[in-house]
Structure formats: C-alpha cells, structure tokens
Design a protein around this motif. Structure first.
Motif, PDB file in Angstrom:
ATOM      1  N   PRO A   1      -0.021  19.986  18.636  1.00 15.93           N
ATOM      2  CA  PRO A   1      -0.948  19.406  19.610  1.00 15.93           C
ATOM      3  C   PRO A   1      -1.506  18.055  19.157  1.00 15.93           C
ATOM      4  CG  PRO A   1      -1.396  21.728  19.344  1.00 15.93           C
ATOM      5  CD  PRO A   1      -0.388  21.357  18.296  1.00 15.93           C
ATOM      6  N   ARG A   2      -1.716  17.893  17.861  1.00 14.35           N
ATOM      7  CA  ARG A   2      -2.230  16.613  17.358  1.00 14.35           C
ATOM      8  C   ARG A   2      -1.218  15.495  17.595  1.00 14.35           C
ATOM      9  NH1 ARG A   2      -5.337  12.816  17.206  1.00 14.35           N
ATOM     10  NH2 ARG A   2      -5.665  11.696  15.296  1.00 14.35           N
ATOM     11  N   LEU A   3       0.061  15.766  17.356  1.00 12.34           N
ATOM     12  CA  LEU A   3       1.087  14.749  17.614  1.00 12.34           C
ATOM     13  C   LEU A   3       1.117  14.378  19.095  1.00 12.34           C
ATOM     14  CD1 LEU A   3       4.001  16.056  15.353  1.00 12.34           C
ATOM     15  CD2 LEU A   3       2.699  13.937  15.044  1.00 12.34           C
ATOM     16  N   ILE A   4       0.984  15.367  19.963  1.00  3.45           N
ATOM     17  CA  ILE A   4       0.967  15.108  21.401  1.00  3.45           C
ATOM     18  C   ILE A   4      -0.266  14.292  21.767  1.00  3.45           C
ATOM     19  CG2 ILE A   4       0.793  16.196  23.681  1.00  3.45           C
ATOM     20  CD1 ILE A   4       2.549  18.488  22.466  1.00  3.45           C
ATOM     21  N   ASP A   5      -1.427  14.635  21.186  1.00  2.67           N
ATOM     22  CA  ASP A   5      -2.656  13.870  21.432  1.00  2.67           C
ATOM     23  C   ASP A   5      -2.507  12.414  20.992  1.00  2.67           C
ATOM     24  OD1 ASP A   5      -3.899  16.101  22.456  1.00  2.67           O
ATOM     25  OD2 ASP A   5      -5.068  16.516  20.646  1.00  2.67           O
ATOM     26  N   MET A   6      -1.701  12.194  19.958  1.00  2.00           N
ATOM     27  CA  MET A   6      -1.487  10.833  19.452  1.00  2.00           C
ATOM     28  C   MET A   6      -0.492  10.052  20.308  1.00  2.00           C
ATOM     29  SD  MET A   6      -1.445  11.664  15.352  1.00  2.00           S
ATOM     30  CE  MET A   6      -0.522  10.229  14.967  1.00  2.00           C
ATOM     31  N   GLY A   7       0.083  10.713  21.315  1.00  2.00           N
ATOM     32  CA  GLY A   7       0.993  10.005  22.217  1.00  2.00           C
ATOM     33  C   GLY A   7       2.463  10.262  21.969  1.00  2.00           C
ATOM     34  N   VAL A   8       2.807  11.134  21.048  1.00  2.00           N
ATOM     35  CA  VAL A   8       4.211  11.458  20.816  1.00  2.00           C
ATOM     36  C   VAL A   8       4.679  12.355  21.965  1.00  2.00           C
ATOM     37  CG1 VAL A   8       5.862  12.585  19.279  1.00  2.00           C
ATOM     38  CG2 VAL A   8       3.950  11.294  18.315  1.00  2.00           C
ATOM     39  N   GLU A   9       5.775  11.992  22.594  1.00  2.00           N
ATOM     40  CA  GLU A   9       6.315  12.794  23.694  1.00  2.00           C
ATOM     41  C   GLU A   9       6.806  14.133  23.147  1.00  2.00           C
ATOM     42  OE1 GLU A   9       6.304  12.170  26.930  1.00  2.00           O
ATOM     43  OE2 GLU A   9       5.297  10.252  26.614  1.00  2.00           O
ATOM     44  N   PRO A  10       6.477  15.237  23.832  1.00  2.00           N
ATOM     45  CA  PRO A  10       6.882  16.556  23.348  1.00  2.00           C
ATOM     46  C   PRO A  10       8.381  16.707  23.080  1.00  2.00           C
ATOM     47  CG  PRO A  10       5.263  16.806  25.072  1.00  2.00           C
ATOM     48  CD  PRO A  10       5.610  15.340  25.006  1.00  2.00           C
ATOM     49  N   TYR A  11       9.237  16.053  23.881  1.00  2.00           N
ATOM     50  CA  TYR A  11      10.672  16.203  23.674  1.00  2.00           C
ATOM     51  C   TYR A  11      11.139  15.577  22.352  1.00  2.00           C
ATOM     52  CZ  TYR A  11      11.509  11.334  25.036  1.00  2.00           C
ATOM     53  OH  TYR A  11      11.522   9.966  25.083  1.00  2.00           O
ATOM     54  N   LEU A  12      10.342  14.670  21.773  1.00  2.00           N
ATOM     55  CA  LEU A  12      10.706  14.050  20.494  1.00  2.00           C
ATOM     56  C   LEU A  12      10.361  14.928  19.293  1.00  2.00           C
ATOM     57  CD1 LEU A  12       9.495  10.403  21.135  1.00  2.00           C
ATOM     58  CD2 LEU A  12      11.861  11.228  21.063  1.00  2.00           C
ATOM     59  N   ILE A  13       9.394  15.819  19.442  1.00  2.00           N
ATOM     60  CA  ILE A  13       8.899  16.598  18.301  1.00  2.00           C
ATOM     61  C   ILE A  13       9.949  17.534  17.713  1.00  2.00           C
ATOM     62  CG2 ILE A  13       7.153  18.265  17.550  1.00  2.00           C
ATOM     63  CD1 ILE A  13       5.237  16.878  19.563  1.00  2.00           C
ATOM     64  N   PRO A  14      10.623  18.386  18.509  1.00  2.00           N
ATOM     65  CA  PRO A  14      11.611  19.290  17.902  1.00  2.00           C
ATOM     66  C   PRO A  14      12.758  18.556  17.197  1.00  2.00           C
ATOM     67  CG  PRO A  14      11.089  20.015  20.121  1.00  2.00           C
ATOM     68  CD  PRO A  14      10.460  18.662  19.934  1.00  2.00           C
ATOM     69  N   ALA A  15      13.100  17.379  17.706  1.00  2.00           N
ATOM     70  CA  ALA A  15      14.206  16.628  17.109  1.00  2.00           C
ATOM     71  C   ALA A  15      13.834  15.974  15.782  1.00  2.00           C
ATOM     72  CB  ALA A  15      14.679  15.554  18.097  1.00  2.00           C
ATOM     73  N   THR A  16      12.538  15.766  15.549  1.00  2.00           N
ATOM     74  CA  THR A  16      12.138  15.042  14.344  1.00  2.00           C
ATOM     75  C   THR A  16      11.322  15.862  13.356  1.00  2.00           C
ATOM     76  OG1 THR A  16      10.202  14.178  15.509  1.00  2.00           O
ATOM     77  CG2 THR A  16      12.162  12.800  15.498  1.00  2.00           C
ATOM     78  N   LEU A  17      10.674  16.917  13.816  1.00  2.00           N
ATOM     79  CA  LEU A  17       9.843  17.739  12.941  1.00  2.00           C
ATOM     80  C   LEU A  17      10.657  18.917  12.409  1.00  2.00           C
ATOM     81  CD1 LEU A  17       6.910  18.195  11.842  1.00  2.00           C
ATOM     82  CD2 LEU A  17       6.603  19.740  13.791  1.00  2.00           C
ATOM     83  N   ILE A  18      10.870  18.956  11.114  1.00  2.00           N
ATOM     84  CA  ILE A  18      11.614  20.053  10.490  1.00  2.00           C
ATOM     85  C   ILE A  18      10.654  21.163  10.099  1.00  2.00           C
ATOM     86  CG2 ILE A  18      13.025  20.730   8.513  1.00  2.00           C
ATOM     87  CD1 ILE A  18      14.062  17.787   8.529  1.00  2.00           C
ATOM     88  N   MET A  19       9.546  20.777   9.509  1.00  2.00           N
ATOM     89  CA  MET A  19       8.535  21.749   9.111  1.00  2.00           C
ATOM     90  C   MET A  19       7.222  21.033   8.878  1.00  2.00           C
ATOM     91  SD  MET A  19       9.077  23.293   5.206  1.00  2.00           S
ATOM     92  CE  MET A  19      10.468  24.182   5.803  1.00  2.00           C
TER      93      MET A  19
END
Length: 146
Positions: free
Chosen positions: A4-22
């Motif tokens: 949720p913090r990444l989304i609040d910072m403006g990161v599009e949700p579709y980018l998170i699974p592709a870049t966040l491993i853990m």
C-alpha cells in the motif's frame, strides 16, 4: 504495509509484482548472556501468551515448532550487569507469489495482502522473536515489546 505504501507513492499496482521479489522488515532485540540467563517454566500466563501467539502461525510452520519446557529471562550477573549482551535481528519476510500478485492487481487492501502472505508462510517479527526465545537466544520479555 510496503505494497500500500508503494501505491500511495504513485507506483502503479501492475508494476509491483514484476519488480518486487520480497519485502523484509527487521528490528534488533537484545540477546541473552549465556552465563546469566534464568529459566522460566512455561505454565500459567506464559503458556496462554505462547498459545495465543502461535495460533496465528501458518500450519506449515507450526508443525515444525517444538515448544520447550522453559524459556529464559535476563538476569543480572557480574559479566552481564543488564543480563543481555549484543543484539540480534528479528525478521518479517513477505515473498511475492502468484496469489499475492493477483491480490495486488485486483484489490490491494492491507487485510487481503496480510491474509495471502500468512497463507504463504509469513512469520511476523513477534513470532520470530518468540521462536528465538524458545532457542534461548532472546529474553521472553522482548516478545511482548514488538
């Protein structure tokens, strides 16, 4: 809370699974001095607290836990006036999985992310501290501070 913090910072949700491993959170807690730790039997209120803490642990992890007959608390000694010496990290690790990816892409609420992460084996920092208390590494009282 990292997603949720990444989304609040403006990161599009579709980018998170592709870049966040853990995602890893950690805190440092005091370690017991080996020559000044005092055993405390697991009974009464301590047993109730431990049972409550372990009730949320994923079943795959719970099966591997052996609850000892006693845990330890810090006791003052000549070599360790505070009963502890040094620190050790307790961790909370959330790994990206296909199921978590689907949640992020559809409804990334804190509660749903937590539920899916727990289903996939997430251990909280408090639970990690409890497991380290079982091993005699950290004082039992540190568990309640997390």
């Amino acid at each position: 809370g990292v997603i949720p913090r990444l989304i609040d910072m403006g990161v599009e949700p579709y980018l998170i699974p592709a870049t966040l491993i853990m995602a890893i959170a950690q805190r440092l807690v005091p370690t017991l001095c080996q020559d000044s730790k005092e055993p405390v039997p697991i009974d009464g209120g301590i047993k109730v607290m431990i049972d409550k803490e372990l009730s949320g642990i994923p079943e795959s992890v719970r099966r591997t836990i052996k609850i000892p007959g006693s845990v330890y608390r810090a006791r003052r000694s000549a070599t360790c006036p505070g009963g502890t010496k040094g620190r050790i990290a307790v961790f909370e690790v959330m790994a990206m999985t296909r199921e978590l990816e689907q949640v992020i892409l559809t409804s990334p609420s804190d509660a749903e992310i937590y539920r899916v992460s727990r289903d996939n084996g997430l251990i909280t920092m408090r639970e990690d501290a409890l497991l380290k208390a079982f091993d005699g590494v950290v004082p039992l009282e540190e568990v309640s501070k997390l």
